[in-house]
Design a protein around this motif. Sequence first.
Motif, short mmCIF file in Angstrom:
data_model
loop_
_atom_site.label_atom_id
_atom_site.label_comp_id
_atom_site.label_asym_id
_atom_site.label_seq_id
_atom_site.Cartn_x
_atom_site.Cartn_y
_atom_site.Cartn_z
N ARG A 98 4.42 -0.09 9.58
CA ARG A 98 5.53 0.53 10.30
C ARG A 98 6.87 -0.48 10.47
NH1 ARG A 98 2.71 4.03 8.37
NH2 ARG A 98 1.27 5.01 9.52
N ASP A 99 7.51 -1.30 9.00
CA ASP A 99 8.70 -2.19 9.37
C ASP A 99 8.97 -1.79 8.23
OD1 ASP A 99 6.84 -2.98 7.62
OD2 ASP A 99 6.84 -4.72 8.34
N GLY A 100 9.21 -0.89 7.56
CA GLY A 100 10.28 -0.65 6.31
C GLY A 100 9.56 0.40 5.46
N MET A 101 10.23 0.38 4.55
CA MET A 101 9.82 1.89 3.31
C MET A 101 8.56 2.07 2.69
SD MET A 101 12.31 2.87 0.10
CE MET A 101 12.08 2.96 -0.82
N ALA A 102 7.77 3.61 2.96
CA ALA A 102 7.07 3.26 2.36
C ALA A 102 6.70 2.43 0.64
CB ALA A 102 5.99 4.97 2.00
N PRO A 103 5.45 1.82 0.30
CA PRO A 103 5.09 1.73 -0.57
C PRO A 103 5.13 2.58 -1.76
CG PRO A 103 2.94 0.82 0.54
CD PRO A 103 4.39 1.81 1.69
N TYR A 104 4.47 2.02 -3.01
CA TYR A 104 4.44 2.59 -4.07
C TYR A 104 3.35 3.42 -4.03
CZ TYR A 104 3.86 3.98 -9.18
OH TYR A 104 4.23 4.54 -10.11
N ARG A 105 3.16 4.46 -4.70
CA ARG A 105 1.54 4.92 -4.86
C ARG A 105 1.72 5.76 -6.33
NH1 ARG A 105 -3.22 5.96 -6.66
NH2 ARG A 105 -4.64 7.22 -4.24
N GLY A 106 1.07 4.64 -6.71
CA GLY A 106 0.89 4.75 -8.54
C GLY A 106 -0.17 5.00 -9.13
N SER A 107 -1.15 3.73 -9.53
CA SER A 107 -2.71 3.51 -9.89
C SER A 107 -3.27 3.38 -8.64
CB SER A 107 -2.61 2.56 -11.16
OG SER A 107 -2.93 1.62 -10.67
N SER A 108 -2.91 2.94 -7.64
CA SER A 108 -3.80 2.77 -6.69
C SER A 108 -2.87 3.19 -5.68
CB SER A 108 -4.85 1.38 -6.57
OG SER A 108 -3.98 0.64 -6.91
N ASP A 109 -3.68 2.67 -4.18
CA ASP A 109 -2.67 3.27 -3.26
C ASP A 109 -1.55 1.35 -2.78
OD1 ASP A 109 -4.91 1.45 -1.51
OD2 ASP A 109 -5.45 3.22 -0.46
N ASN A 110 -0.61 1.78 -2.06
CA ASN A 110 0.33 1.21 -1.31
C ASN A 110 0.52 -0.17 -2.36
OD1 ASN A 110 0.15 2.10 1.46
ND2 ASN A 110 -2.04 1.42 1.29
N MET A 111 0.82 0.19 -3.75
CA MET A 111 0.82 -0.89 -4.44
C MET A 111 2.80 -1.29 -4.30
SD MET A 111 -0.08 1.16 -8.04
CE MET A 111 0.04 -0.78 -9.39
N PRO A 112 3.36 -3.04 -4.43
CA PRO A 112 4.55 -2.90 -4.23
C PRO A 112 5.68 -2.33 -5.09
CG PRO A 112 2.87 -4.71 -5.05
CD PRO A 112 1.88 -3.71 -5.64
N TYR A 157 11.69 1.87 14.93
CA TYR A 157 13.18 1.54 15.88
C TYR A 157 12.21 0.64 16.30
CZ TYR A 157 15.95 1.57 19.89
OH TYR A 157 17.05 1.33 21.22
N PHE A 158 11.06 -0.17 16.93
CA PHE A 158 10.32 -1.61 17.09
C PHE A 158 10.27 -2.61 16.89
CE2 PHE A 158 9.27 2.71 19.64
CZ PHE A 158 9.91 2.13 21.44
N LYS A 159 9.59 -1.87 15.65
CA LYS A 159 9.80 -2.89 14.37
C LYS A 159 10.42 -3.62 13.74
CE LYS A 159 4.76 -2.49 15.05
NZ LYS A 159 4.10 -2.02 14.25
N SER A 160 11.76 -2.75 12.94
CA SER A 160 12.62 -3.37 12.35
C SER A 160 14.21 -2.70 12.61
CB SER A 160 12.05 -2.71 10.20
OG SER A 160 11.76 -3.41 10.10
N PRO A 161 14.39 -2.75 14.17
CA PRO A 161 15.97 -1.82 14.54
C PRO A 161 17.05 -1.69 13.98
CG PRO A 161 14.93 -4.05 16.19
CD PRO A 161 13.95 -3.78 14.99
N GLU A 162 17.43 -3.17 13.01
CA GLU A 162 18.34 -2.64 11.71
C GLU A 162 18.64 -1.82 10.81
OE1 GLU A 162 14.37 -5.88 9.88
OE2 GLU A 162 15.90 -5.23 12.25
N LYS A 163 16.31 -1.50 10.83
CA LYS A 163 16.87 -0.47 9.70
C LYS A 163 17.04 0.80 10.11
CE LYS A 163 14.13 -3.48 6.90
NZ LYS A 163 12.24 -3.44 6.28
N TRP A 164 17.46 1.36 11.63
CA TRP A 164 17.11 2.56 12.25
C TRP A 164 17.82 4.09 11.94
CZ3 TRP A 164 13.42 5.66 13.86
CH2 TRP A 164 13.74 6.34 15.04
#
Length: 470
Positions: A98-112, A157-164
């Motif tokens: 919960r500190d940034g954008m969701a990763p990539y869902r490609g051939s597997s979950d949570n890819m870079p 908001y708590f993990k990366s407030p600069e991105k809020w």
Amino acid sequence: MVTCIAVGYGDDGTREFHMGFTPWPYAPTLAAVEETYDKLHEHSDMIAFHLDEGVPWPEAYAAEPYDPDWENALNYMVSEIQPDQAVYVGLAPLSTWRDGMAPYRGSSDNMPLPEPWSGYAFNDEPVIDAYTNFCLDLIARFQPDYFNYGIEYSDLYFKSPEKWDGFFEFLVQVYSRLKTAHPDLMIGLSPIIPRPDSMDAVLTDGIIEASIPYTDFFGASLYPYAFWAMPDDADPADLASDWFHQLKTMARGKPLAVAEAGWTAEPLVIDSYGLNVHSTPEFQAAYVDKLLQEAASTDCLFVIWWALIDFDDMWAVMTDPNMRDLAAIWRDIGLFDGTVTPRIGLQHWDSWLNKTYTGDLNIMVSTTRQDYTAGQEFILSLARRNVGDSFVADEYLFMDVYGQYFFWPSWRTEVDFQAAVTIPHGLMSENILSFTWPDGVGGADGLRFWAGWVDQGALVDYDYTDFGYR
């Protein structure tokens, strides 16, 4: 003459909220997946798809096919929806942490994230377009009754407030586009609900208040045993009296739901999180009771218990130590243990499930708090839910002051009501009263607002809420 009925929540053998689970499997086998779905169908009237494994960003942006394995997984989920089940779909725009954008869902979950997505901000147009497209595709596939486009969105908001700020702009744009495409669909957000007396609760209240125009409901994420710094004995009896009702206060009249919840039934020790919690199946069962009673008293739309079966076998094959520690928080919250043996909490759950569901046509009245003191915001809200065709009824709302009644909209003691109100398909809410509670007005308990529909002399539905002040 007005006759009021004194009935406790659920005491009349009915419930107005759906009850469901996610199909998170207890082991990495097809047999475990199938058994999880079988148990889910047996013990719920709602199925919840909690998609927190990344987003197919480039494919969604270009409207191209997803990876075949992901396509197959989505198709399998859809195939498990039963004709008589309500459907909830939740999607996480944020990373696992919960500190940034969701990763990539490609051939597997949570890819870079691939280039150029790894360099984008939330409010960059391709990100908004891709996420909106993916949401629209999921809505088309699953045909949900409720769609959550922001699982645990408040945590950024708590993990990366600069991105809020950029993220909030993203939320505004995505909601607006989804609502334009699906004006009758309930589209919501699910904040993490902190301990009531914490600074995080104050900050979360501000986040929720700002979010009100961009959601049709708020779905709580509730795991107090792990995140509320409870005593070592994780006894739900130690929860503050307003542990749940605080969400009602924060939502300021918006409908509520429980998007995910649970309580560990076994001791939980995770050094990296500073957790050393003693819990038991009996404590878990007590939480089931408290959760469902609170859901009834606050007119929740639905309650999702996140994991139906303990996933010890799934946890055992996780190799990343950080993910193992994170997953351990929820490993033992199942209403079945790891051997698929039912716990006592399942009996308590099923006792509510077996009540007759009456949530397709409801009038709901609520106040933001149960007890008011000077300077606090008072909001009286009225919500109307109708999943069928529109109908017409006389609508009553009145305040009960120890047997003396004051009727809206005139707020006089003479019987008053709104005649022949058309209740359309969908869910609508409005604030009837809003003011700051004054100082120097004494104190009272046990005051009540009643609301109801009457059609040709027959009571269609009613609701009430109690409050006091000091």
